[in-house]
Scaffold this motif. Sequence first.
Motif, PDB file in Angstrom:
ATOM      1  N   ALA A 133    -125.772 -39.615   1.464  1.00 26.47           N
ATOM      2  CA  ALA A 133    -127.033 -40.169   1.475  1.00 26.47           C
ATOM      3  C   ALA A 133    -127.745 -39.476   2.805  1.00 26.47           C
ATOM      4  O   ALA A 133    -128.978 -38.804   2.334  1.00 26.47           O
ATOM      5  CB  ALA A 133    -127.059 -41.600   2.172  1.00 26.47           C
ATOM      6  N   GLN A 134    -127.233 -39.348   3.724  1.00 27.38           N
ATOM      7  CA  GLN A 134    -127.746 -38.552   4.725  1.00 27.38           C
ATOM      8  C   GLN A 134    -128.248 -37.062   4.376  1.00 27.38           C
ATOM      9  O   GLN A 134    -128.874 -36.470   5.186  1.00 27.38           O
ATOM     10  CB  GLN A 134    -126.989 -38.473   6.168  1.00 27.38           C
ATOM     11  CG  GLN A 134    -127.172 -39.668   7.212  1.00 27.38           C
ATOM     12  CD  GLN A 134    -125.858 -40.010   8.124  1.00 27.38           C
ATOM     13  OE1 GLN A 134    -125.355 -38.978   8.494  1.00 27.38           O
ATOM     14  NE2 GLN A 134    -125.784 -41.299   8.457  1.00 27.38           N
ATOM     15  N   ALA A 135    -127.069 -36.438   3.539  1.00 26.90           N
ATOM     16  CA  ALA A 135    -127.369 -35.101   3.266  1.00 26.90           C
ATOM     17  C   ALA A 135    -128.507 -34.878   2.171  1.00 26.90           C
ATOM     18  O   ALA A 135    -128.779 -33.817   1.358  1.00 26.90           O
ATOM     19  CB  ALA A 135    -126.250 -34.445   2.748  1.00 26.90           C
ATOM     20  N   GLY A 136    -129.040 -36.321   1.627  1.00 26.29           N
ATOM     21  CA  GLY A 136    -129.802 -36.157   0.675  1.00 26.29           C
ATOM     22  C   GLY A 136    -129.262 -35.968  -0.758  1.00 26.29           C
ATOM     23  O   GLY A 136    -130.152 -34.993  -1.684  1.00 26.29           O
ATOM     24  N   ILE A 137    -127.891 -36.043  -1.006  1.00 27.19           N
ATOM     25  CA  ILE A 137    -127.556 -35.775  -2.361  1.00 27.19           C
ATOM     26  C   ILE A 137    -127.497 -36.768  -3.278  1.00 27.19           C
ATOM     27  O   ILE A 137    -127.151 -37.788  -2.986  1.00 27.19           O
ATOM     28  CB  ILE A 137    -126.006 -35.084  -1.993  1.00 27.19           C
ATOM     29  CG1 ILE A 137    -125.816 -33.839  -1.156  1.00 27.19           C
ATOM     30  CG2 ILE A 137    -125.141 -34.825  -3.331  1.00 27.19           C
ATOM     31  CD1 ILE A 137    -124.780 -33.583  -0.701  1.00 27.19           C
ATOM     32  N   PRO A 138    -127.845 -36.520  -4.505  1.00 24.02           N
ATOM     33  CA  PRO A 138    -127.790 -37.574  -5.645  1.00 24.02           C
ATOM     34  C   PRO A 138    -126.079 -37.976  -5.825  1.00 24.02           C
ATOM     35  O   PRO A 138    -125.482 -37.088  -6.133  1.00 24.02           O
ATOM     36  CB  PRO A 138    -128.338 -36.985  -6.860  1.00 24.02           C
ATOM     37  CG  PRO A 138    -128.994 -35.899  -6.457  1.00 24.02           C
ATOM     38  CD  PRO A 138    -128.422 -35.262  -4.824  1.00 24.02           C
ATOM     39  N   HIS A 139    -126.018 -39.097  -5.557  1.00 23.63           N
ATOM     40  CA  HIS A 139    -124.702 -39.653  -5.631  1.00 23.63           C
ATOM     41  C   HIS A 139    -124.496 -40.894  -6.178  1.00 23.63           C
ATOM     42  O   HIS A 139    -125.619 -41.822  -5.739  1.00 23.63           O
ATOM     43  CB  HIS A 139    -123.834 -39.283  -4.314  1.00 23.63           C
ATOM     44  CG  HIS A 139    -124.303 -40.206  -3.072  1.00 23.63           C
ATOM     45  ND1 HIS A 139    -125.869 -40.228  -2.569  1.00 23.63           N
ATOM     46  CD2 HIS A 139    -123.845 -41.402  -2.816  1.00 23.63           C
ATOM     47  CE1 HIS A 139    -126.091 -41.251  -2.066  1.00 23.63           C
ATOM     48  NE2 HIS A 139    -124.788 -42.009  -1.911  1.00 23.63           N
ATOM     49  N   CYS A 140    -123.333 -41.400  -6.275  1.00 23.92           N
ATOM     50  CA  CYS A 140    -123.095 -42.954  -6.159  1.00 23.92           C
ATOM     51  C   CYS A 140    -121.511 -43.084  -5.931  1.00 23.92           C
ATOM     52  O   CYS A 140    -120.605 -42.279  -6.411  1.00 23.92           O
ATOM     53  CB  CYS A 140    -123.481 -43.592  -7.533  1.00 23.92           C
ATOM     54  SG  CYS A 140    -122.402 -43.282  -8.978  1.00 23.92           S
ATOM     55  N   LEU A 141    -121.377 -43.946  -5.213  1.00 28.45           N
ATOM     56  CA  LEU A 141    -119.523 -44.012  -4.897  1.00 28.45           C
ATOM     57  C   LEU A 141    -119.320 -45.446  -5.592  1.00 28.45           C
ATOM     58  O   LEU A 141    -119.947 -46.648  -5.354  1.00 28.45           O
ATOM     59  CB  LEU A 141    -119.353 -44.263  -3.264  1.00 28.45           C
ATOM     60  CG  LEU A 141    -118.008 -44.007  -3.098  1.00 28.45           C
ATOM     61  CD1 LEU A 141    -117.625 -43.326  -1.845  1.00 28.45           C
ATOM     62  CD2 LEU A 141    -117.347 -45.461  -2.997  1.00 28.45           C
ATOM     63  N   GLN A 142    -118.196 -45.309  -6.231  1.00 28.84           N
ATOM     64  CA  GLN A 142    -117.799 -46.546  -7.277  1.00 28.84           C
ATOM     65  C   GLN A 142    -116.360 -46.767  -6.842  1.00 28.84           C
ATOM     66  O   GLN A 142    -115.627 -45.857  -6.711  1.00 28.84           O
ATOM     67  CB  GLN A 142    -117.754 -46.357  -8.684  1.00 28.84           C
ATOM     68  CG  GLN A 142    -119.732 -46.208  -8.991  1.00 28.84           C
ATOM     69  CD  GLN A 142    -119.582 -46.078 -10.602  1.00 28.84           C
ATOM     70  OE1 GLN A 142    -120.933 -46.010 -10.943  1.00 28.84           O
ATOM     71  NE2 GLN A 142    -118.875 -46.060 -11.283  1.00 28.84           N
ATOM     72  N   ARG A 143    -115.744 -47.960  -6.481  1.00 29.85           N
ATOM     73  CA  ARG A 143    -114.655 -48.316  -5.932  1.00 29.85           C
ATOM     74  C   ARG A 143    -113.930 -49.647  -6.378  1.00 29.85           C
ATOM     75  O   ARG A 143    -114.696 -50.590  -6.652  1.00 29.85           O
ATOM     76  CB  ARG A 143    -114.681 -48.240  -4.360  1.00 29.85           C
ATOM     77  CG  ARG A 143    -113.506 -48.883  -3.719  1.00 29.85           C
ATOM     78  CD  ARG A 143    -113.696 -48.629  -2.152  1.00 29.85           C
ATOM     79  NE  ARG A 143    -114.427 -49.833  -1.570  1.00 29.85           N
ATOM     80  CZ  ARG A 143    -113.949 -50.983  -1.327  1.00 29.85           C
ATOM     81  NH1 ARG A 143    -112.894 -51.390  -1.420  1.00 29.85           N
ATOM     82  NH2 ARG A 143    -114.708 -52.136  -0.817  1.00 29.85           N
ATOM     83  N   CYS A 144    -112.824 -49.535  -6.580  1.00 27.05           N
ATOM     84  CA  CYS A 144    -112.233 -50.896  -6.760  1.00 27.05           C
ATOM     85  C   CYS A 144    -110.842 -50.849  -5.670  1.00 27.05           C
ATOM     86  O   CYS A 144    -109.975 -50.142  -6.096  1.00 27.05           O
ATOM     87  CB  CYS A 144    -111.766 -51.111  -8.233  1.00 27.05           C
ATOM     88  SG  CYS A 144    -111.058 -52.857  -8.330  1.00 27.05           S
ATOM     89  N   GLY A 145    -111.154 -51.783  -4.825  1.00 25.68           N
ATOM     90  CA  GLY A 145    -109.938 -51.736  -3.992  1.00 25.68           C
ATOM     91  C   GLY A 145    -109.673 -50.356  -3.223  1.00 25.68           C
ATOM     92  O   GLY A 145    -110.583 -49.528  -2.967  1.00 25.68           O
ATOM     93  N   SER A 146    -108.568 -49.801  -3.362  1.00 33.23           N
ATOM     94  CA  SER A 146    -108.096 -48.429  -2.457  1.00 33.23           C
ATOM     95  C   SER A 146    -108.226 -47.514  -3.688  1.00 33.23           C
ATOM     96  O   SER A 146    -107.590 -46.616  -3.451  1.00 33.23           O
ATOM     97  CB  SER A 146    -106.677 -48.631  -2.188  1.00 33.23           C
ATOM     98  OG  SER A 146    -105.667 -49.121  -2.732  1.00 33.23           O
ATOM     99  N   MET A 147    -108.843 -47.620  -4.715  1.00 34.96           N
ATOM    100  CA  MET A 147    -108.965 -46.559  -5.724  1.00 34.96           C
ATOM    101  C   MET A 147    -110.743 -46.290  -5.762  1.00 34.96           C
ATOM    102  O   MET A 147    -111.254 -47.330  -5.735  1.00 34.96           O
ATOM    103  CB  MET A 147    -108.689 -46.321  -6.848  1.00 34.96           C
ATOM    104  CG  MET A 147    -109.104 -47.577  -7.816  1.00 34.96           C
ATOM    105  SD  MET A 147    -107.871 -47.454  -9.372  1.00 34.96           S
ATOM    106  CE  MET A 147    -108.955 -46.938 -10.482  1.00 34.96           C
ATOM    107  N   MET A 148    -111.162 -45.126  -5.615  1.00 37.12           N
ATOM    108  CA  MET A 148    -112.596 -44.828  -5.550  1.00 37.12           C
ATOM    109  C   MET A 148    -113.049 -43.409  -6.058  1.00 37.12           C
ATOM    110  O   MET A 148    -112.092 -42.438  -5.912  1.00 37.12           O
ATOM    111  CB  MET A 148    -113.168 -44.943  -4.250  1.00 37.12           C
ATOM    112  CG  MET A 148    -112.814 -44.213  -3.177  1.00 37.12           C
ATOM    113  SD  MET A 148    -113.317 -44.728  -1.470  1.00 37.12           S
ATOM    114  CE  MET A 148    -112.219 -45.725  -0.900  1.00 37.12           C
ATOM    115  N   THR A 149    -114.212 -43.242  -6.273  1.00 40.47           N
ATOM    116  CA  THR A 149    -114.872 -41.951  -6.618  1.00 40.47           C
ATOM    117  C   THR A 149    -116.133 -41.805  -6.241  1.00 40.47           C
ATOM    118  O   THR A 149    -117.090 -42.744  -6.452  1.00 40.47           O
ATOM    119  CB  THR A 149    -114.922 -41.633  -8.205  1.00 40.47           C
ATOM    120  OG1 THR A 149    -113.409 -41.849  -8.793  1.00 40.47           O
ATOM    121  CG2 THR A 149    -115.183 -40.184  -8.588  1.00 40.47           C
ATOM    122  N   LEU A 150    -116.438 -40.576  -5.495  1.00 47.09           N
ATOM    123  CA  LEU A 150    -117.577 -40.132  -4.952  1.00 47.09           C
ATOM    124  C   LEU A 150    -118.445 -39.123  -6.125  1.00 47.09           C
ATOM    125  O   LEU A 150    -117.804 -38.214  -6.164  1.00 47.09           O
ATOM    126  CB  LEU A 150    -117.736 -39.403  -3.660  1.00 47.09           C
ATOM    127  CG  LEU A 150    -119.093 -39.041  -3.337  1.00 47.09           C
ATOM    128  CD1 LEU A 150    -120.157 -39.913  -2.814  1.00 47.09           C
ATOM    129  CD2 LEU A 150    -119.099 -38.027  -1.935  1.00 47.09           C
TER     130      LEU A 150
END
Length: 429
Positions: free
Chosen positions: A342-359
């Motif tokens: 977010a601070q870098a102003g990059i279009p992104h979303c972080l999706q997570r379930c427990g200890s697995m996630m993806t930026l």
Amino acid sequence: MKRAASKAAFERAKKLIPGGVNSPARAFGAVGGEPVFIDRADGAYLFDLDGNRYIDYIGSWGPMILGHRHPVVLAALEDALARGTSFGAPTEAESELAELLIEAVPSVEKVRLVSSGTEATMSAIRLARGFTGRDLVVKFAGNYHGHVDSLLVAAGSSAATLSVPNSPGVTAGTSRDTLVLRYNDVDGLAEAFSRHGQRIACVICEPIVGNMGCVRGSAAFVAALRELCSRYGALLAFDEVMTGFRVAYGGAQSLLGVRPDLTTLGKIVGGGLPVGAYGGRADVMDHVLPAGKVFQAGTLSGNPLATAAGIATLRYLRDQDPYPRLEETSAQLAAGLESAAAQAGIPHCLQRCGSMMTLFFHPGPVTNWDAAAACDTEAFARHFHGLLDRGVYMPCSQYEALFVSTAHGPGEIEATVSAAREVLRGRGA
Ligand code: KE4
């Protein structure tokens, strides 16, 4: 970072092994550059041939939830090793591991051990067809179930990464019996059932997807899967090779409150050694040879070393319940990565379930393969290499999940987030 030894090792491997790797997911195909060759691992860390140290978020693509060389796993392996490595005859350890799986996963009444997740899904599909007498199998774009011919259609994971979701060598005849639908599309699923319902042997899905990046099945979608399969007499198979014992001790199904007819497992259930498993309703499983007539076999199924590592891992997860702490560590990592992007102003979303996630390098939400395929994979590649050069080893594809282990602590999270801030700010997307 100097990686001369890895480079030489890769040159050698390419002369001997197709692409120099024994699984394409390791080939850096999606991110460019050359794979790092690993010398050893310990706790949350990998060490390459050049002596570089990396915080490890691959975790062998999921199995290493306790980190590398956990004492309880090493002790169990040493004990098993003293008694031999493979017998080709039944052992009590196989029943011990089966009991742990049945006790942990409510829908599993009987289970068969195999040696990989692919073997588990391949066998589950064959069993569903044998049990129902039907041919059609439904899967979803962006879901990966191993390199099973009938499921290598619009596959995720390294098939998507290397853009061979429909591999050459998979015959038209095989693909004809596979229906590929859009994930999280309730109307599309209902439409498919209304047209083909009486021919559908089973629907197989990742109830929480890791193989197009981390994507959750919506409550409506998961409910529709269960209801439509029941209504039309098709079997519902949850592929929990990745989510089993990862997102919860009872897997995704324990979080979703849905009981599939079949479940496939792998990765964590072997504690880093080769174990897969498929299980479910006893009336279905009793069709497997020699109890029934559906053939499935394997020289090293239930191997003593592999079952020892799996039993030690599952007992630790059951008795020590590290999930609350894993959740805390994973939430810290997610928040840090999210704020860095977010601070870098990059279009992104972080999706997570427990200890697995993806930026995801995508504004989000990512709910299916169409959205995942629109990610900025160039930006992901820059992110990956920037972190790698700073000693943080993320999964080498936008279409994978990263994994946190019980060996990751505040120090690892802080180092990762500060490296991500540098890379994302410095490079942008
Ligand atoms: P294996 O045959 O690789 O043990 O399991 C196949 C499989 C089945 N189902 C799911 C949901 C899976 O995620 C997998 C394998 N996952 C990939 C990584 N996303 C394994 C990495 C690799 O192929 O090297």
